[in-house]
Design an enzyme around this catalytic site. Structure first.
Site, short mmCIF file in Angstrom:
data_model
loop_
_atom_site.label_atom_id
_atom_site.label_comp_id
_atom_site.label_asym_id
_atom_site.label_seq_id
_atom_site.Cartn_x
_atom_site.Cartn_y
_atom_site.Cartn_z
N ILE A 234 12.07 25.04 49.32
CA ILE A 234 11.19 24.03 48.71
C ILE A 234 11.81 23.39 47.49
CG2 ILE A 234 9.15 25.18 49.64
CD1 ILE A 234 8.43 25.97 46.73
N HIS A 235 12.75 24.05 46.82
CA HIS A 235 13.33 23.45 45.61
C HIS A 235 14.19 22.23 45.92
CE1 HIS A 235 16.53 26.68 46.37
NE2 HIS A 235 17.17 25.53 46.56
N GLN A 236 14.66 22.10 47.16
CA GLN A 236 15.50 20.94 47.48
C GLN A 236 14.66 19.72 47.86
OE1 GLN A 236 17.56 21.27 51.50
NE2 GLN A 236 16.79 23.35 51.27
N ASP A 291 13.15 19.97 42.95
CA ASP A 291 12.63 20.45 41.68
C ASP A 291 12.29 21.93 41.85
OD1 ASP A 291 11.75 20.42 39.06
OD2 ASP A 291 10.28 18.82 39.36
#
Length: 334
Positions: A234-236, A291
Site C-alpha cells: 500500500i505504501h507504493q 505514501d
C-alpha cells in the site's frame, strides 16, 4: 560546539559513511575480498581502479570496521562479511537497491518543491535486471521479518492464502511453514514468477503454491482464498489506488475472508514510527503517489471498500505493522 550542534552535524555527515559502503557494494569488493584477501595494488589492477583512490576507499572501509588490513592485505571483518554475495545471510542485494535510491533521493529538494520527483524512474521501467535486483533486495529485507510476522499472527484458521505482489514468495514461504495445511497463490507479474518458482523449489513448497500472472493495477485477482496478504504494497500507492485494490480484494475473497496488510502504520501525528516518516519521503521521490498511512486512513478506506472489523493487529517500528479486516457474509456479493 554545543552537543546538539555536534549531533546535528553528525547526522548531516552520515551520508559519507553510506556512500563509502554503497560504492564498495557497487564494485562488489566484499565478494572478491571474502574469497581473495588482496592488496590495494591487486584490487586496483583487477577492478581497473586508480591506485591512490582505491587505497583511500579500502582504508575508509577499514576505519568503518568493515575490512581488516594485515600485511597490506584487505579482507572482510565479521561486520563486513554479509556484504559479500557468498555470505549465507548476504545483504548485498539491498545495498545494490540502495544505490538506486541514492539517485532518487538526490532529487529530494526538487521533489519537495514540486510535490513529485520529475526525474523519477520506476523500477518496473528500469529493465529486467534491475527488477530482479529489487526483488532480491526485498527478500533480504523480509527474510527474518517474514518469519517473525508469521509466528506472531494466528494463521491456523486459514485454508488458502493469496499473496498479492508476492514477488519471490518470502512471506508465502513463512506463512506456509507456520500452517502446514495451508495452500497459497502468488499473484505477480509474469516476469517475476520464475523467481518465486525457483525459491519455492528450493524450499520444497512448490506443490502447495499456485503461480498466477497478472498486474494488480489492471487485472482481477485470483478467487477462492480466505486470506489475502498485501505485504509492503500500500505504501507504493495513492489513497485512491489503495481503495481500488481493496475493492478488488473484496470481490475476489471468500465470504468471511480476511485481508491482512503489512506496512508502516503511522501514528496519527505521522511522525512515528520514525522509519515510516522517512519512508514517506522515500515514496515521494520514488513513486507517483505513494505514501505511508495512518491506521485511521487505512481503516476508513477498507470500510469504504466494504470490509468490517478493521483492527490494528500489530504495531511496530520496522514496517511490521499489521492491519486486519473481514469480509462480512452479508456483503459477500457486494
Amino acid at each position: 560546539m554545543e552537543p546538539s550542534s555536534v549531533a546535528a552535524l553528525e547526522d548531516a555527515r552520515a551520508f559519507t559513511r553510506s556512500r563509502v559502503i554503497l560504492t564498495a557494494g557497487e564494485l562488489d569488493l566484499f565478494t572478491f575480498l571474502g574469497d581473495n584477501p588482496s592488496t590495494a595494488q591487486e584490487i586496483a589492477d583487477i577492478f581497473e581502479l586508480d591506485l591512490r583512490a582505491a587505497t583511500r576507499l579500502l582504508d575508509a572501509l577499514v576505519a568503518l570496521e568493515l575490512l581488516r588490513k594485515h600485511d597490506s592485505r584487505y579482507s572482510p571483518t565479521p561486520k563486513g562479511a554479509p556484504l559479500s554475495a557468498h555470505h549465507p545471510e548476504t545483504v548485498l542485494p539491498m545495498v545494490q537497491h540502495l544505490l538506486h535510491l541514492w539517485d532518487s533521493w538526490s532529487h529530494l529538494t526538487e521533489s519537495v518543491r514540486r510535490g513529485v520527483n520529475p526525474y523519477r524512474k520506476p523500477i518496473s521501467e528500469s529493465g529486467t535486471d534491475n527488477q530482479k535486483a529489487f526483488i532480491r533486495a526485498m527478500h533480504v529485507a523480509g527474510r527474518d521479518l517474514s518469519r517473525e510476522i508469521a509466528r506472531s499472527y494466528d494463521l491456523s484458521p486459514f485454508r488458502k492464502l493469496l499473496d498479492v505482489g508476492g514477488a519471490s514468495g518470502t512471506y508465502t514461504i513463512a506463512f506456509l511453514r507456520e500452517n502446514p495445511s495451508m495452500r497459497a497463490v502468488i499473484f505477480d507479474l509474469e516476469s517475476v514468477l520464475p523467481l518465486a518458482e525457483e525459491r519455492l523449489q528450493q524450499e520444497g513448497l512448490r506443490d502447495r503454491v499456485e503461480l498466477a500472472a497478472g498486474d494488480f493495477y489492471r487485472d482481477p485477482l485470483p478467487r477462492g482464498c480466505d486470506l489475502v496478504l498485501l505485504s509492503a504494497i500500500i505504501h507504493q500507492n495513492s489513497p485512491e489506488e489503495n481503495f481500488e485494490l481493496y475493492r478488488k480484494v473484496f470481490e475476489a475473497m471468500e465470504p468471511e475472508g480476511t485481508i491482512l496488510i503489512r506496512d508502516h502504520i503511522m501514528e496519527q501525528d505521522r511522525s512515528r514510527p520514525p522509519a515510516g516518516a522517512l519512508f514517506a519521503l522515500n515514496m515521494l521521490v520514488n513513486t507517483a503517489g505513494g505514501d505511508t498511512y495512518t491506521f485511521r486512513e487505512i481503516k476508513e478506506s477498507l470500510e469504504r471498500a466494504g470490509f468490517t472489523k478493521v483492527r490494528l493487529a500489530r504495531s511496530g517500528e520496522r514496517m511490521d505493522g499489521l492491519v486486519e479486516a473481514r469480509k462480512p457474509v452479508d456483503r459477500a456479493a457486494a
